[in-house]
Design a protein around this motif. Structure first.
Motif, PDB file in Angstrom:
ATOM      1  N   VAL A 249     -30.854  70.328  83.846  1.00 55.50           N
ATOM      2  CA  VAL A 249     -31.305  70.503  85.221  1.00 55.50           C
ATOM      3  C   VAL A 249     -31.466  71.999  85.472  1.00 55.50           C
ATOM      4  O   VAL A 249     -30.504  72.750  85.393  1.00 55.50           O
ATOM      5  N   PHE A 250     -32.698  72.414  85.722  1.00 57.46           N
ATOM      6  CA  PHE A 250     -32.998  73.816  85.993  1.00 57.46           C
ATOM      7  C   PHE A 250     -32.982  74.018  87.502  1.00 57.46           C
ATOM      8  O   PHE A 250     -33.653  73.294  88.234  1.00 57.46           O
ATOM      9  N   PHE A 251     -32.201  74.972  87.954  1.00 55.64           N
ATOM     10  CA  PHE A 251     -32.022  75.224  89.379  1.00 55.64           C
ATOM     11  C   PHE A 251     -32.401  76.668  89.685  1.00 55.64           C
ATOM     12  O   PHE A 251     -31.888  77.600  89.061  1.00 55.64           O
ATOM     13  N   THR A 252     -33.317  76.846  90.632  1.00 58.04           N
ATOM     14  CA  THR A 252     -33.745  78.175  91.055  1.00 58.04           C
ATOM     15  C   THR A 252     -33.353  78.379  92.507  1.00 58.04           C
ATOM     16  O   THR A 252     -33.799  77.641  93.393  1.00 58.04           O
ATOM     17  N   LEU A 253     -32.517  79.343  92.743  1.00 59.54           N
ATOM     18  CA  LEU A 253     -32.034  79.667  94.080  1.00 59.54           C
ATOM     19  C   LEU A 253     -33.183  80.214  94.925  1.00 59.54           C
ATOM     20  O   LEU A 253     -33.941  81.075  94.473  1.00 59.54           O
ATOM     21  N   ALA A 254     -33.331  79.710  96.144  1.00 57.26           N
ATOM     22  CA  ALA A 254     -34.417  80.139  97.024  1.00 57.26           C
ATOM     23  C   ALA A 254     -34.156  81.520  97.631  1.00 57.26           C
ATOM     24  O   ALA A 254     -35.091  82.281  97.869  1.00 57.26           O
ATOM     25  N   ASP A 255     -32.890  81.838  97.869  1.00 53.82           N
ATOM     26  CA  ASP A 255     -32.533  83.102  98.525  1.00 53.82           C
ATOM     27  C   ASP A 255     -31.222  83.611  97.920  1.00 53.82           C
ATOM     28  O   ASP A 255     -30.211  82.902  97.941  1.00 53.82           O
ATOM     29  N   GLN A 256     -31.239  84.812  97.392  1.00 52.17           N
ATOM     30  CA  GLN A 256     -30.047  85.393  96.771  1.00 52.17           C
ATOM     31  C   GLN A 256     -28.856  85.462  97.723  1.00 52.17           C
ATOM     32  O   GLN A 256     -27.718  85.500  97.279  1.00 52.17           O
ATOM     33  N   ALA A 257     -29.118  85.446  99.012  1.00 51.20           N
ATOM     34  CA  ALA A 257     -28.031  85.476  99.997  1.00 51.20           C
ATOM     35  C   ALA A 257     -27.163  84.213  99.897  1.00 51.20           C
ATOM     36  O   ALA A 257     -26.017  84.215 100.341  1.00 51.20           O
TER      37      ALA A 257
ATOM     38  N   GLN B 297     -29.800  71.257  96.637  1.00 52.69           N
ATOM     39  CA  GLN B 297     -31.237  71.137  96.875  1.00 52.69           C
ATOM     40  C   GLN B 297     -31.663  71.874  98.142  1.00 52.69           C
ATOM     41  O   GLN B 297     -32.802  72.334  98.225  1.00 52.69           O
ATOM     42  N   GLU B 298     -30.769  72.004  99.100  1.00 50.41           N
ATOM     43  CA  GLU B 298     -31.066  72.787 100.305  1.00 50.41           C
ATOM     44  C   GLU B 298     -31.148  74.284  99.995  1.00 50.41           C
ATOM     45  O   GLU B 298     -31.813  75.030 100.701  1.00 50.41           O
ATOM     46  N   LEU B 299     -30.477  74.688  98.919  1.00 51.68           N
ATOM     47  CA  LEU B 299     -30.390  76.105  98.573  1.00 51.68           C
ATOM     48  C   LEU B 299     -31.429  76.542  97.541  1.00 51.68           C
ATOM     49  O   LEU B 299     -31.592  77.741  97.302  1.00 51.68           O
ATOM     50  N   GLY B 300     -32.097  75.590  96.928  1.00 49.60           N
ATOM     51  CA  GLY B 300     -33.066  75.954  95.903  1.00 49.60           C
ATOM     52  C   GLY B 300     -33.822  74.750  95.390  1.00 49.60           C
ATOM     53  O   GLY B 300     -33.762  73.662  95.960  1.00 49.60           O
ATOM     54  N   GLU B 301     -34.517  74.957  94.301  1.00 54.91           N
ATOM     55  CA  GLU B 301     -35.373  73.922  93.715  1.00 54.91           C
ATOM     56  C   GLU B 301     -34.809  73.478  92.369  1.00 54.91           C
ATOM     57  O   GLU B 301     -34.345  74.305  91.581  1.00 54.91           O
ATOM     58  N   MET B 302     -34.856  72.157  92.119  1.00 50.96           N
ATOM     59  CA  MET B 302     -34.368  71.605  90.856  1.00 50.96           C
ATOM     60  C   MET B 302     -35.501  70.951  90.081  1.00 50.96           C
ATOM     61  O   MET B 302     -36.387  70.351  90.663  1.00 50.96           O
TER      62      MET B 302
END
Length: 92
Positions: A6-14, A80-85
């Motif tokens: 599962v690849f997860f990309t954070l939408a905002d570094q904060a 999922q609220e914090l980024g894209e999977m």
């Protein structure tokens, strides 16, 4: 056996701390699920905000039970609220 990457990309570094906290909770709880052979979350050392969750399951029923477990149904939506999977699944 089943393997999920599962690849997860954070939408905002904060939100890094919140994502890592949810990920650690998910890993700790999932390792206790019946049929879980391995479960880990790794952070990229070259791309900030990029993670990979590596799961290995004994069989499809074990994975299905995991996906219906309370820790999954609360923590995965939080991630999922914090980024894209993106999920890759393999059988071996």
């Amino acid at each position: 056996m089943l393997r999920l990457n599962v690849f997860f990309t954070l939408a905002d570094q904060a939100n890094k701390e919140a994502a890592e906290k949810a990920g650690k909770e998910l890993v700790a709880a999932s390792l206790n699920d019946n049929g879980c052979i391995g479960y880990d979350m790794l952070a990229s050392t070259t791309r900030p905000g990029e993670y990979m969750i590596i799961e290995t399951w004994q069989d499809a029923p074990s994975l299905e039970a995991h996906m219906n477990a309370p820790h999954f149904t609360t923590l995965v939506p939080r991630l999922q609220e914090l980024g894209e999977m993106r999920i890759e699944q393999f059988e071996f």
